[in-house]
Design an enzyme around this catalytic site. Sequence first.
Site, PDB file in Angstrom:
ATOM      1  CE  LYS A 216      -3.683   2.160   2.607  1.00  0.00           C
ATOM      2  NZ  LYS A 216      -4.596   2.029   3.766  1.00  0.00           N
ATOM      3  CB  SER A 292      -7.665   3.935   2.871  1.00  0.00           C
ATOM      4  OG  SER A 292      -6.648   3.444   4.089  1.00  0.00           O
ATOM      5  N   GLY A 313      -6.607   1.948   9.795  1.00  0.00           N
ATOM      6  CA  GLY A 313      -6.487   2.976  11.016  1.00  0.00           C
ATOM      7  C   GLY A 313      -8.166   2.986  11.339  1.00  0.00           C
ATOM      8  N   GLY A 314      -8.947   2.693  10.299  1.00  0.00           N
ATOM      9  CA  GLY A 314     -10.361   2.741  10.962  1.00  0.00           C
ATOM     10  C   GLY A 314     -11.052   1.647  10.053  1.00  0.00           C
ATOM     11  N   GLY A 315     -10.638   0.310  10.139  1.00  0.00           N
ATOM     12  CA  GLY A 315     -11.060  -0.886   9.181  1.00  0.00           C
ATOM     13  C   GLY A 315     -10.538  -0.884   7.996  1.00  0.00           C
ATOM     14  CB  SER A 316      -7.883   1.305   6.178  1.00  0.00           C
ATOM     15  OG  SER A 316      -8.593   2.559   6.403  1.00  0.00           O
TER      16      SER A 316
END
Length: 622
Positions: A216, A292, A313-316
Site C-alpha cells: 500500500k 482505504s 486505521g479505521g477498518g482500512s
Amino acid sequence: MVASKSQERAGAAPAMELMSTSEDSKAEYMYVTVRAPRLAAFPLKCFTWLLETGVTSSLLLPKLKKDNLITKTFLESRYEEPPMYIPQYAHEIVELVQEHMVNRVEPGVMPTVRVKSAVEGLAPHMVRDANNKVEEKQGFRHWTIRDYAQAYTSGRLTPTQVAERFLSAVEDSNPGMNLFIAVDSRDMLAQAAAATERYKQGKPLSVLDGVPIAVKDEIDCLPYATTGGTTWLGKARQVKEDAEAVKRLRSCGAVLAGKTNMHELGMGTTGINPHYGASRNPYEKTRVSGGSSGGSAAAVAAGICPAALGVDGGGSVRMPAGLCGIVGFKATFGRTSNAGVLPLNWTVGMLGTLTGSVEDALIMYAAMHGALPDDDIVSFPPPANLPLLKDSDQESTGGIAKLMGDLKFAKYSKWFDDSDEPVRNACYRALQLVQKSFNTKIVEVTVPELEEMRLAHFVTIGSEVTTSIGGDYRKLGVDSSGADVRVGFSIYDSFNNREFIAAQRMRFRQMHYHLEIFKKADIIITPTTGATAPPLRSNAENCGELDYGIGAKLMRFQIAGNFLGLPALSVPIGHDEAGLPIGLQLIGRPWSEATLLQVAAVIEKLCSPFRRQPEVLYDLLL
C-alpha cells in the site's frame, strides 16, 4: 460529518436460530439514522468552499459538531475516567490468553525461521492442477503462497516468469481497475531474477522467495516514494529506507511488487482517488473496493498477487477485505512494528495484511511480526504464538475440535443485526455451521456506548492526522487534494483540546467494557461490514464524494480494532444474490492472534462451498 439522530427500535430478527447464553444489561443500543445528503461533483466543491471560508466555516462547523453529537458527547458529558492516550492492556487479561495448538516464537528469531515454523504447522500442501482444482468439493480458491513456491521448486515456472506475468496483468488492469499507483518493472525483474537464481541453486530463502507481494502507498518501500495516495506528500517526505515489515519480507525473498492505490490519505471508505482513479472491485467493476487499502485488497482478489500489505486505521484492511472476498488481518497494537509506515495516525493505525487465504495471512504474519525496542507502545508484546493449522481440516476430531468446543464467542445481537439482510443471513449461516460442527458456545453480551466510541475514534484519528501532516498539507496540499479530503481537514482542524481529551477518556471506558467481555468470552463476532460493496458513481471519480450513510454501514463494526488496538480479522463466508462478497469479523483478546487465525481457518473451510470466482481474475500460475 453527518447529521444524525438516535432512536430505539427493535433489532432485526435473527436469520437462523443459535444456541446462546445471555447476560443482563441496562445499556441500550443506539440506532443512528443518517440524515446527511450524498455530495459529489459541484455540490461537494461548493460545500468544501464553504468550510474553507472563514465566516461560513465559523457558522457551519459548530452546527455540524452539535448535530453529530460531538458537542454533547465530549463537551457536555462528564467522564470520571482518566484519559488513555495509547492502547494498553491489564495484566489480568493478558494472563487469560492461554493459546493451544501453537508454536511459541522466542524473541530475536529471524523472519525466515518464523516462516519455516509457520509452514510446518500447516496441513500438507495439496497440489492443484492447472485449472486450480483439488479433489475435495469446495468453492473458488485463490492460489496460495505455497502454490507459488511449489511451482518454483518443481521447475514448472520461475519467479522471473511470474514477475513478467504480474507486470502484464498490472498493465492490462490499469487504468481500468486502477489498482496500482506505481510499479517499477526494472526493480521487480531484478528481484525476481535473484530469486530465480536461488531456486536454480536449490537454496530458496523461504516459502516466500520469489512470491510477488504488493505494498500500500502508505508504507515505505524502496525505490518508491510514499505519497499516501496524494500528488504532493512525496515532495514533503523522503523515503530513505524500507519500512521494517518490508525489510523482513525482503529477508524472506519476497518480491516487492509496487505501490497499490488507496483512498487519499486514508480519509474515506470507498477507495475513490481523484488522482489515480477509483480502485474497482474484482467481483463487480461497477462497485467500490473499499477504503482505504482498496488497491491492495482488489489486487489480491483479482489474483495479481497472493498477498499485499495494508494499513488499518479505521477498518482500512478488514473493510476492503470483506468487500472483496479475501482475508484481512491486523494484529494487536504493537505486535508488528509501524516503523516506516506513513505517520497519519500514531495510536489507531496499524499495519495489516490482505491475503487470499488464512494460511497466507499466517505466513505473512510470521514474516512480519515483532516490535522494535524503540516503537512507541505502552504494553510491550509478550512472546508470540504461531498456530498449528494442520488440524483445521478435521471438523469433528482432533485438537481443533476440542479447541473450538472450549471457545466462547461473544455476540451483541442488536449490534450484530444492524446490517443488511444478505449480510446478516450469511453471518448467521456461518455461525450455525460452527455450532453444528463443534458446539461452540455463543454468549450474548452488550457493548455500551458504541456510538460514543465511534465519535471518539473520529476525533482521535482526525486530531492525529492534522497534527502529523497538517503543516505540510496547508503548505503543499490544499489546492491539489480531493474535495473529500479538504472537507475532512476543515473538520479535523475544528477539534479542540477538551474534545480530544474527552475522547481519550472514552478510550479508557471502552477498554474497560471490552476487557470485561473478554473475561466471559474469547472472541467477539460481528459482520465485517453492514453492507456489501456499494456502487461506484461516475460523478465521484474526479473529486471524491461524501456519503456518510454508506460510510456508517461500512465502518459500523470496525472501530474497536483500531481505537483499542485489538487484533481483528475478516474471513470471507459467502456472497449476496448479486455475487458480492460478505465477510465475518473476529475480534480477539489482546495478543491472541494465533487463536484468531485458528478460528478463521475453521470458518474458512466450513464456508468454502459458498465462495465464488471474481469477475476479474488473473492467473499467474496457469
